[in-house]
Design a protein around this motif. Sequence first.
Motif, mmCIF file in Angstrom:
data_model
loop_
_atom_site.group_PDB
_atom_site.id
_atom_site.type_symbol
_atom_site.label_atom_id
_atom_site.label_comp_id
_atom_site.label_asym_id
_atom_site.label_seq_id
_atom_site.Cartn_x
_atom_site.Cartn_y
_atom_site.Cartn_z
ATOM 1 N N HIS A 76 4.616 7.431 1.356
ATOM 2 C CA HIS A 76 5.689 6.461 1.097
ATOM 3 C C HIS A 76 5.081 5.148 0.614
ATOM 4 O O HIS A 76 3.957 4.808 0.977
ATOM 5 C CB HIS A 76 6.493 6.160 2.371
ATOM 6 N N GLU A 77 5.866 4.414 -0.155
ATOM 7 C CA GLU A 77 5.431 3.065 -0.531
ATOM 8 C C GLU A 77 5.886 2.097 0.551
ATOM 9 O O GLU A 77 7.017 2.142 1.021
ATOM 10 C CB GLU A 77 6.056 2.646 -1.872
ATOM 11 N N LEU A 78 4.962 1.221 0.953
ATOM 12 C CA LEU A 78 5.255 0.255 2.007
ATOM 13 C C LEU A 78 6.037 -0.913 1.416
ATOM 14 O O LEU A 78 5.536 -1.637 0.564
ATOM 15 C CB LEU A 78 3.915 -0.230 2.597
ATOM 16 N N TYR A 112 5.026 -3.878 12.596
ATOM 17 C CA TYR A 112 6.012 -2.887 12.130
ATOM 18 C C TYR A 112 5.802 -2.592 10.648
ATOM 19 O O TYR A 112 5.247 -3.404 9.891
ATOM 20 C CB TYR A 112 7.445 -3.398 12.377
ATOM 21 N N LEU A 113 6.237 -1.404 10.225
ATOM 22 C CA LEU A 113 6.175 -0.986 8.820
ATOM 23 C C LEU A 113 7.578 -0.552 8.395
ATOM 24 O O LEU A 113 8.296 0.067 9.179
ATOM 25 C CB LEU A 113 5.243 0.227 8.643
ATOM 26 N N MET A 114 7.945 -0.873 7.146
ATOM 27 C CA MET A 114 9.212 -0.383 6.599
ATOM 28 C C MET A 114 8.941 0.261 5.254
ATOM 29 O O MET A 114 8.281 -0.323 4.397
ATOM 30 C CB MET A 114 10.187 -1.547 6.390
ATOM 31 N N THR A 115 9.467 1.481 5.082
ATOM 32 C CA THR A 115 9.253 2.196 3.819
ATOM 33 C C THR A 115 10.577 2.487 3.119
ATOM 34 O O THR A 115 10.579 3.014 2.008
ATOM 35 C CB THR A 115 8.545 3.545 4.093
ATOM 36 N N GLY A 116 11.691 2.174 3.761
ATOM 37 C CA GLY A 116 13.002 2.454 3.171
ATOM 38 C C GLY A 116 13.420 3.904 3.316
ATOM 39 O O GLY A 116 14.452 4.324 2.789
ATOM 40 N N VAL A 117 12.609 4.719 4.038
ATOM 41 C CA VAL A 117 12.924 6.138 4.213
ATOM 42 C C VAL A 117 14.139 6.278 5.118
ATOM 43 O O VAL A 117 14.244 5.619 6.155
ATOM 44 C CB VAL A 117 11.710 6.875 4.839
ATOM 45 N N LYS A 118 15.079 7.141 4.713
ATOM 46 C CA LYS A 118 16.283 7.353 5.520
ATOM 47 C C LYS A 118 16.178 8.606 6.389
ATOM 48 O O LYS A 118 16.940 8.780 7.322
ATOM 49 C CB LYS A 118 17.522 7.503 4.611
ATOM 50 N N ASP A 167 0.861 -1.196 0.000
ATOM 51 C CA ASP A 167 0.000 0.000 0.000
ATOM 52 C C ASP A 167 0.896 1.244 0.000
ATOM 53 O O ASP A 167 2.039 1.182 0.440
ATOM 54 C CB ASP A 167 -0.851 0.046 1.279
ATOM 55 N N ARG A 168 0.356 2.348 -0.509
ATOM 56 C CA ARG A 168 1.066 3.616 -0.337
ATOM 57 C C ARG A 168 0.487 4.275 0.908
ATOM 58 O O ARG A 168 -0.727 4.526 0.962
ATOM 59 C CB ARG A 168 0.882 4.525 -1.562
#
Length: 622
Positions: free
Chosen positions: A247-249, A272-278, A236-237
Amino acid sequence: MPSTPAAGATAPERIRNFCIIAHIDHGKSTLADRMLQLTEVVDARQMRAQYLDRMDIERERGITIKSQAVRMPWRVREGGLSGEDSVLNMIDTPGHVDFTYEVSRSLAACEGAVLLVDAAQGIEAQTLANLYLALEDDLTIIPVLNKIDLPAAQPEKYAEELAHLIGCQPEDCLRVSGKTGEGVSHLLDEIVRQIPAPVGVADAPARAMIFDSVYDVYRGVVTYVRVIDGRIEARDRIKMMSTGAVHELLEIGVISPEPLKGKGLGVGEVGYLMTGVKDVRQSRVGDTVTINSRPATDALGGYKDPKPMVYSGLYPIDGSDYPDLRDALDKLKLNDAALSYEPETSAALGFGFRCGFLGLLHLEIIRERLEREFGLDLISTSPNVVYRVNLDGGGELTVTNPSEYPTGKVAEVFEPIVRATVLTPNDYVGAVMELCQGRRGSLQGMDYLSADRVELRYTLPLAEIIFDFFDQLKSRTKGYASLDYEPNGEQQADLVKVDILLHGEAVDAFSAIVHKDKAYNYGVGIAAKLRSLIPRQQFEVPIQAAIGSRVIARETIRAIRKDVLAKCYGGDITRKRKLLEKQKEGKKRMKMVGRVEVPQEAFIAALSTSDDGADQRGAGKK
């Protein structure tokens, strides 16, 4: 062995969200270990003591600093919902007063709480504080007596104390041993029976509350959420409602107790969620997550921002490490929402940050994490609290650093005060009262919890308890008293700023705001300390403590003297006098133009909080 239900495949009525709350050292992490073993989510070969305490610093000190969420399957053994797997989402919380904010965030993600009390120690100050937090959130409380295997355990006596406090019967208090595992499976059954299932609207737009987040070097920001309404699916976005960032999940799943990738999370689930955002600022604790294609209109309530109670400056020993310190604080802020900081400059120490903490242990832990996890060498200035100053000509000033204290006429100064609760055996009431009155405290009330345990309530200035108050309390009560405190507004006080002058120049790093009655002691102490730390110069160096233009204490570092008479043997006395006068003139000239170099080691030693009795490791511990 019950299999862990796939993330997102669980009906809300089979989910139970609960946390374990207690005073320090009453066995929360050990009880969590037994639960992990009984539900078989951790293999026997991987099992270790305090499994959920992941940081080295937690394991070394034997305290929990970060709350940890874990998902466990459980099938009730004794009637009730037997034959059907329930999913228990457990959060193990810290017990120290400095980490109460962690506890309050964890409670907001739960429907119930296990209130744990040591059967050998009884109710302590932090037990009461955490219970009141849980009652404010309207949680179902399950009273539990732990450590019943100890020879000194008195479960009957403390069951009555606990029942009187909560308003239940003594037989309602469960008895367990986190060490041996006795009674833990019955406790898990009672959690399923007594704690209500989460309530939410399954087909509404998705809303999930961020209750924690961490920074992973390889995968970026990992966000921990509790889903309130709707459902979040993999790929999902997602949209953060406070910042509007989309963000894209990349990955979604549950912690059991290691991350398990899943297909989605539904109502009442914790994962937990990960979006790759730094960028660490994109994931704020307390924010609401929704889906971009069908966003929710109203954000969830979030959390109250914690107010820092203690301020201290953090400076890199090597000035070139300043950008690294800024990045490290950014990453720690993500993991610790109670930390606040802003850049500041010191004439003596260079560029650094003024940081706000919830207490001295919080300060100590943050500094140690910066040094360990990010390889920084730091100096921290003496901790101080926030003052509000009203000026004579009107106007108001907030002072978080002694260097900001106004030099002109001050009409009045207000300092923060706290409401402190001390629990002590009645033999030590006199000693505790004497200590509190010596620290400008005023007694608000006194209650007997049982025939031999007393609760004393005081209002105290925060500045009086952030240093060695806790150590003094422990030594005067032979380790039996416990302390809890919370902010309680402010009061007017007779405060002054003490400056330390080296060779006539003020050194901002050593300035302090203290009560008028204690200014002389502070001045004498720091001057004597600096005299022993600063190396001798070519000229005499006075060290002075001053309030405004009035000097209240002085020490002198004697000059290094060359023996100019070494070659002058025999002859007239006037020859010797001439050489000594010449040397004196040279010293005088040097004194006019010379500067005192304070070595870095002297700053570190003079500012080390441990020398001032400020080390509050394990405050509240018995």
